[in-house]
Enzyme design. Structure first.
Site, PDB file in Angstrom:
ATOM      1  N   CYS A  92       1.187  -1.614  -0.097  1.00  0.00           N
ATOM      2  CA  CYS A  92       0.067   0.006  -0.585  1.00  0.00           C
ATOM      3  C   CYS A  92       1.007   1.596   0.148  1.00  0.00           C
ATOM      4  O   CYS A  92       0.958   1.858   0.809  1.00  0.00           O
ATOM      5  CB  CYS A  92      -0.908  -0.001   1.476  1.00  0.00           C
ATOM      6  SG  CYS A  92      -2.354   1.415   1.180  1.00  0.00           S
TER       7      CYS A  92
ATOM      8  N   TYR B  70      20.942  -7.112  -2.258  1.00  0.00           N
ATOM      9  CA  TYR B  70      19.860  -6.349  -1.740  1.00  0.00           C
ATOM     10  C   TYR B  70      18.696  -5.842  -1.879  1.00  0.00           C
ATOM     11  O   TYR B  70      18.130  -5.600  -2.292  1.00  0.00           O
ATOM     12  CB  TYR B  70      20.735  -4.504  -1.977  1.00  0.00           C
ATOM     13  CG  TYR B  70      21.996  -4.360  -1.366  1.00  0.00           C
ATOM     14  CD1 TYR B  70      23.244  -4.641  -0.657  1.00  0.00           C
ATOM     15  CD2 TYR B  70      23.063  -4.590  -2.806  1.00  0.00           C
ATOM     16  CE1 TYR B  70      23.871  -4.178  -0.385  1.00  0.00           C
ATOM     17  CE2 TYR B  70      24.689  -4.307  -2.817  1.00  0.00           C
ATOM     18  CZ  TYR B  70      24.866  -3.643  -1.442  1.00  0.00           C
ATOM     19  OH  TYR B  70      26.260  -3.571  -1.072  1.00  0.00           O
TER      20      TYR B  70
END
Length: 410
Positions: A337, A365
């Site tokens: 969201c 990463y």
């Protein structure tokens, strides 16, 4: 036929079959690619006494660390927890370079007790370290060379306003602290950033280090950091490792002659070692057409791969389930969201609800920066090694979200 850029399998193991066996989202790593990258560096710098210190922060899974040890590399850690993970993987303390930033002296003391090589990047801690240990514990000093290099500004760390390293303009102050505390300085280190293409950048940094090194009589090594650029898309320009290795090695050997004895050359590749080995397989939850854009909503997002949103990083996205279909233009977005764009305006073979998509360059990463944002669970990890898919991290379950919570009776 599917594009040559579309990764269908690793070492003969189908990525789609891995998705079926282990579920999605799932990180998948090609063990052969990791070892090949290490061997490439070893070949490029074969003229000098080389130690490769893999930058652990890129990917810290203990099984990956064991594989890196197997390939002949050592490790660089930026936290005491990373030091301990490296030791769990079988590295000896002396194989570990500890390069913290902004940590407490209590943490540094803990790493001294473990026995790793200490690399300090600020004068207050250098002075305090000297007061505590004098010349009884060898130390490395991280120099900021004031060189702007690398790709995104967030991964350029050697410029004058960077928080990393002690300014080369403060060399006299460094020498005062070292002399006052009778410290044993056995290494100097610099790292200018990531995605560096040009040998000249490495040589420029090397020359700064060479000049400073003449002030320290007890050096054992010089550490040139990492930052080698890998390919993210077809036709990408990448670091010419052989050229960099050749030119930096020649300059290093000339320096050693001037210094009066042979030193070791250390490198700290992270992304270079693991980025291209990694794939994040996700599944299309929805194909959402609007008057302007068609979105593919997948069962992952910035909670699993934050690089596109944090660094504007490019990651190739391909359809595993329908690779030969006609291409259409899509925005691939996550289920978080927030604005959560993984890839924008990409030509991808037509995607249907339920299709598996693979996101490339997810080895570095990716899982190491993953989170439980939106209370989402972190994915499983799979290592393909010797032609077999091996689970190396279980997928989180809901109970893991509650594991360390102390729930009050209210």
């Amino acid at each position: 036929m599917p594009s040559s850029q579309n990764p269908i399998s690793i070492q003969g193991v189908s990525l789609a079959s891995i998705a079926e066996e282990f579920g999605t989202p799932v990180y998948v790593y090609d063990g052969e690619k990791i070892t090949t990258q290490i061997h490439t560096l070893q070949e490029a710098f074969s003229k000098v006494p080389l130690r490769i210190k893999y930058a652990t922060k890129a990917l810290t899974n203990v099984s990956i660390l064991k594989l890196i040890k197997h390939a002949g590399a050592e490790v660089d850690a930026v936290s005491v927890e990373e030091v301990r993970l490296c030791m769990e993987a079988g590295f000896k303390a002396e194989d570990v370079m500890y390069t913290p930033n902004g940590v407490s002296m209590e943490e540094i003391k803990e790493v001294v007790e473990l026995g790793a090589m200490i690399n300090l990047d600020n004068i207050p801690m250098l002075d305090l370290f000297g007061q505590l240990y004098g010349n009884s514990v060898p130390v490395c000093i991280r120099i900021n060379p004031h060189i702007m290099a690398g790709g995104n500004a967030k991964i350029s760390v050697g410029h004058i306003t960077s928080k990393f390293g002690i300014s080369i303009h403060q060399l006299d102050r460094i020498l005062e602290v070292v002399d006052k505390n009778n410290m044993l300085i056995t290494g100097l280190h610099l790292h200018t950033g990531s995605d560096i293409l040009d040998a000249e950048v490495f040589l420029k940094g090397a020359n700064v280090l060479f000049e400073a090194a003449m002030k320290f009589p007890d050096l054992r090594f010089l550490d040139f950091g990492g930052g080698f650029k890998v390919a993210y898309k077809e036709g990408d320009v990448v670091t010419d490792i052989m050229k960099v290795g050749d030119r930096v090695s020649d300059a290093f050997l000339e320096f050693c002659k001037a210094y009066g004895r042979e030193l070791e050359l250390w490198l700290e590749p992270g992304k270079f070692v693991v980025s291209e080995s990694g794939y994040l397989i996700v599944q299309a939850n929805v194909v959402k057409e609007t008057p302007q854009i068609t979105f593919i909503g997948v069962n992952s997002g910035l909670n699993h791969l934050i690089r596109p949103m944090m660094y504007d990083a490019y990651h190739g996205v391909y359809n595993l389930s329908n690779p030969e279909a006609e291409k259409r233009k899509y925005n691939v977005v996550g289920y978080i969201c927030e604005t959560d764009t993984i890839a924008a305006e990409r030509d991808i073979s037509e995607v249907r609800m339920g299709d598996y998509l693979v996101i490339k360059n997810a080895g570095a990463y990716g899982i190491s920066m993953a989170s439980n944002y939106n209370s989402r669970l972190r994915p499983a990890e799979v290592l393909v090694w010797d032609g077999k898919a091996n689970l190396i991290r279980k997928r989180e379950k809901f109970k893991d979200l509650l594991h360390n919570q102390v729930i009050l009776d209210i």
